[in-house]
Design an enzyme around this catalytic site. Structure first.
Site, PDB file in Angstrom:
ATOM      1  N   LYS A  33     -17.927 -75.264  70.726  1.00 47.89           N
ATOM      2  CA  LYS A  33     -17.935 -74.076  69.860  1.00 47.89           C
ATOM      3  C   LYS A  33     -17.764 -72.816  70.708  1.00 47.89           C
ATOM      4  O   LYS A  33     -17.896 -72.862  71.938  1.00 47.89           O
ATOM      5  CB  LYS A  33     -19.245 -74.028  69.072  1.00 47.89           C
ATOM      6  CG  LYS A  33     -20.491 -73.880  69.935  1.00 47.89           C
ATOM      7  CD  LYS A  33     -21.765 -74.071  69.104  1.00 47.89           C
ATOM      8  CE  LYS A  33     -23.002 -73.973  69.979  1.00 47.89           C
ATOM      9  NZ  LYS A  33     -24.224 -74.321  69.219  1.00 47.89           N
ATOM     10  N   ARG A 129     -34.578 -72.856  61.132  1.00 45.50           N
ATOM     11  CA  ARG A 129     -33.338 -72.082  61.048  1.00 45.50           C
ATOM     12  C   ARG A 129     -32.542 -72.700  59.903  1.00 45.50           C
ATOM     13  O   ARG A 129     -32.657 -72.237  58.784  1.00 45.50           O
ATOM     14  CB  ARG A 129     -32.613 -72.150  62.402  1.00 45.50           C
ATOM     15  CG  ARG A 129     -31.544 -71.114  62.581  1.00 45.50           C
ATOM     16  CD  ARG A 129     -30.948 -71.157  63.977  1.00 45.50           C
ATOM     17  NE  ARG A 129     -30.457 -72.495  64.342  1.00 45.50           N
ATOM     18  CZ  ARG A 129     -29.851 -72.768  65.494  1.00 45.50           C
ATOM     19  NH1 ARG A 129     -29.661 -71.824  66.391  1.00 45.50           N
ATOM     20  NH2 ARG A 129     -29.415 -73.988  65.764  1.00 45.50           N
ATOM     21  N   TYR A 253     -22.390 -44.422  88.006  1.00 53.61           N
ATOM     22  CA  TYR A 253     -22.996 -43.760  86.848  1.00 53.61           C
ATOM     23  C   TYR A 253     -24.511 -43.683  86.992  1.00 53.61           C
ATOM     24  O   TYR A 253     -25.158 -44.663  87.376  1.00 53.61           O
ATOM     25  CB  TYR A 253     -22.688 -44.536  85.568  1.00 53.61           C
ATOM     26  CG  TYR A 253     -21.265 -44.379  85.083  1.00 53.61           C
ATOM     27  CD1 TYR A 253     -20.760 -43.140  84.731  1.00 53.61           C
ATOM     28  CD2 TYR A 253     -20.442 -45.488  84.966  1.00 53.61           C
ATOM     29  CE1 TYR A 253     -19.455 -43.005  84.268  1.00 53.61           C
ATOM     30  CE2 TYR A 253     -19.147 -45.369  84.505  1.00 53.61           C
ATOM     31  CZ  TYR A 253     -18.654 -44.123  84.161  1.00 53.61           C
ATOM     32  OH  TYR A 253     -17.365 -44.000  83.716  1.00 53.61           O
ATOM     33  N   MET A 301     -17.442 -50.166  83.236  1.00 48.88           N
ATOM     34  CA  MET A 301     -16.642 -50.970  82.309  1.00 48.88           C
ATOM     35  C   MET A 301     -15.630 -51.867  83.042  1.00 48.88           C
ATOM     36  O   MET A 301     -15.473 -53.045  82.709  1.00 48.88           O
ATOM     37  CB  MET A 301     -15.916 -50.063  81.317  1.00 48.88           C
ATOM     38  CG  MET A 301     -15.189 -50.828  80.226  1.00 48.88           C
ATOM     39  SD  MET A 301     -14.293 -49.784  79.086  1.00 48.88           S
ATOM     40  CE  MET A 301     -15.602 -49.035  78.139  1.00 48.88           C
TER      41      MET A 301
HETATM   42  C1  LIG Z   1     -24.901 -75.268  70.062  1.00 45.48           C
HETATM   43  C2  LIG Z   1     -25.551 -76.488  69.595  1.00 45.48           C
HETATM   44  C3  LIG Z   1     -25.766 -77.560  70.477  1.00 45.48           C
HETATM   45  C4  LIG Z   1     -25.509 -77.461  71.968  1.00 45.48           C
HETATM   46  O1  LIG Z   1     -26.598 -76.799  72.565  1.00 45.48           O
HETATM   47  P1  LIG Z   1     -26.728 -76.663  74.153  1.00 45.48           P
HETATM   48  O2  LIG Z   1     -28.071 -76.050  74.360  1.00 45.48           O
HETATM   49  O3  LIG Z   1     -25.631 -75.746  74.584  1.00 45.48           O
HETATM   50  O4  LIG Z   1     -26.582 -78.004  74.713  1.00 45.48           O
HETATM   51  C5  LIG Z   1     -26.288 -78.740  69.964  1.00 45.48           C
HETATM   52  N1  LIG Z   1     -26.591 -78.850  68.651  1.00 45.48           N
HETATM   53  C6  LIG Z   1     -26.425 -77.833  67.774  1.00 45.48           C
HETATM   54  C7  LIG Z   1     -26.808 -78.010  66.362  1.00 45.48           C
HETATM   55  C8  LIG Z   1     -25.913 -76.616  68.222  1.00 45.48           C
HETATM   56  O5  LIG Z   1     -25.768 -75.618  67.369  1.00 45.48           O
END
Ligand SMILES: *Cc1c(COP(=O)(O)O)cnc(C)c1O
Length: 357
Positions: A33, A129, A253, A301
């Site tokens: 992702k 969540r 800065y 930046m």
């Molecule tokens: C992003 C995600 C993972 C991977 O998590 P990591 O900590 O990067 O290994 C696994 N399961 C779900 C549901 C996630 O959203």
């Protein structure tokens, strides 16, 4: 050309995937992702495709990007669908789908599918969540079985605190999960990277490694298995200007750094617009032509400043590693008050250069 770039080592990516497999003894979905945590989802997926059991992404847009690139392996949508209209595409592209809410079950019941849908049924075992309430879990499972649209169901949950190795919360979550799924004969998926590396006694048929694929530790402290990960990304640039300053001169800065000795300052062509964290403080490690040194002054930046005083051979054109195989992204992240996940995901503007394809 601007010398900032991110080198992506695909051999290291494959090494880390195999580590996830070996230590878990489970099937593993490679989590790609957010553009593979900034590493380029299509290139990473192609590099892994021959050996993975499947991939996981956050949403259908990310899945379709992979399918458009001819990635044929299973792809799980980690939040399922956001609108019922997506189910037609999920069916057409043969995607696996998390179901975390009752409204999603209702939408599946109303949809016509050309093939049986694979569902990963998510339980809220304590992270609060997404996921079904434990009291509703069995009924949701039975309802999906009964609706005649679903082929396989995998039972899943997600840990909130698996990165805290002295915290028993993950064990409590497993107990909630086991109780909720009692009697359901289906495959199970529980573990993200910190659970794969840090909680060997929590077993599951499927693991979902993300950050560990990219070679960064999810832990704050040293951990033996995490030490076997190979960093995939090396963020580097070059020194584009050098100046000698006497004692007492401010740099950058806000004059956040005042020279305490006669100082040779190197200006590096990389900044927060590339994803280097603006909150990295003076003292954050960098590697200059293979030699350790430090950031000085505020990150701007497009540029940042480093200390060349003790590196007489370094100068214009010297190569600077901001993070990678020598300067760990997790160390830079900790100093900047964040986690390596965010450093990688914030990467932008710099070209990704692949090796080991
Ligand atoms: C992003 C995600 C993972 C991977 O998590 P990591 O900590 O990067 O290994 C696994 N399961 C779900 C549901 C996630 O959203």
């Amino acid at each position: 050309m601007r010398p900032a770039r991110a080198l992506i080592d695909l051999d290291a990516l494959r090494h880390n995937y195999q580590l996830a497999r070996t230590v878990s003894g489970a099937k593993a979905l490679a989590v790609v992702k957010a553009d593979a945590y900034g590493h380029g989802a299509v290139r990473c997926a192609k590099a892994l495709e021959a050996e993975v059991d499947g991939f996981a992404v956050a949403c259908i847009e990310e899945a379709l990007e992979l399918r458009s690139a001819a990635i044929g392996k299973p792809i799980l949508l980690l939040e399922g669908f956001f609108e019922a209209e997506e189910l037609a595409l999920i069916d057409q592209h043969d995607l696996w789908c998390v179901v975390h809410s009752t409204w999603q079950i209702e939408a599946i019941e109303r949809t016509h599918f050309g093939r049986p849908l694979t569902v990963w049924l998510k339980l809220d075992s304590g992270m609060h969540r997404v996921g079904l309430h434990p009291a509703d879990y069995q009924a949701a499972y039975q309802r999906l079985l009964a609706c005649d649209k679903v082929g396989k169901i995998v039972l899943m949950s997600h840990f909130a605190r698996a990165d805290e190795l002295d915290c028993e919360r993950s064990v409590e979550q497993v107990a909630v999960f086991e109780k909720a799924r009692a009697g359901l004969a289906a495959e199970v998926s529980l573990r993200n990277s910190p659970a794969v590396l840090g909680w060997p006694n929590i077993s599951s048929d499927w693991v979902r490694p993300g950050i560990m694929l990219y070679g960064a530790t999810p832990f704050e402290q040293e951990q033996a298995l995490a030490a076997r990960l190979r960093p995939v990304m090396t963020l580097e640039s070059k020194v584009i200007s050098v100046r000698e300053l006497p004692v007492g001169e401010p740099i950058g800065y806000g004059a956040r750094f005042i020279t305490e000795r006669p100082t040779r300052v190197g200006v590096v062509a990389i900044g927060y617009a590339d994803g280097y964290p603006r909150h990295a403080p003076t003292g954050t490690p960098v590697l200059i032509d293979g030699q350790p040194s430090r950031l000085i002054g505020r990150v701007s930046m497009d540029m940042l400043t480093v200390d060349l005083t003790d590196l007489p051979h370094a100068g214009l054109g010297s190569r600077v590693e901001l993070w990678g195989k020598n300067v760990l992204a997790s160390d830079v992240a900790a100093l900047a008050g964040t986690i390596p996940y965010q450093l990688f995901c914030n990467l932008r503007r710099v070209p990704l250069v692949y090796s080991g394809a």
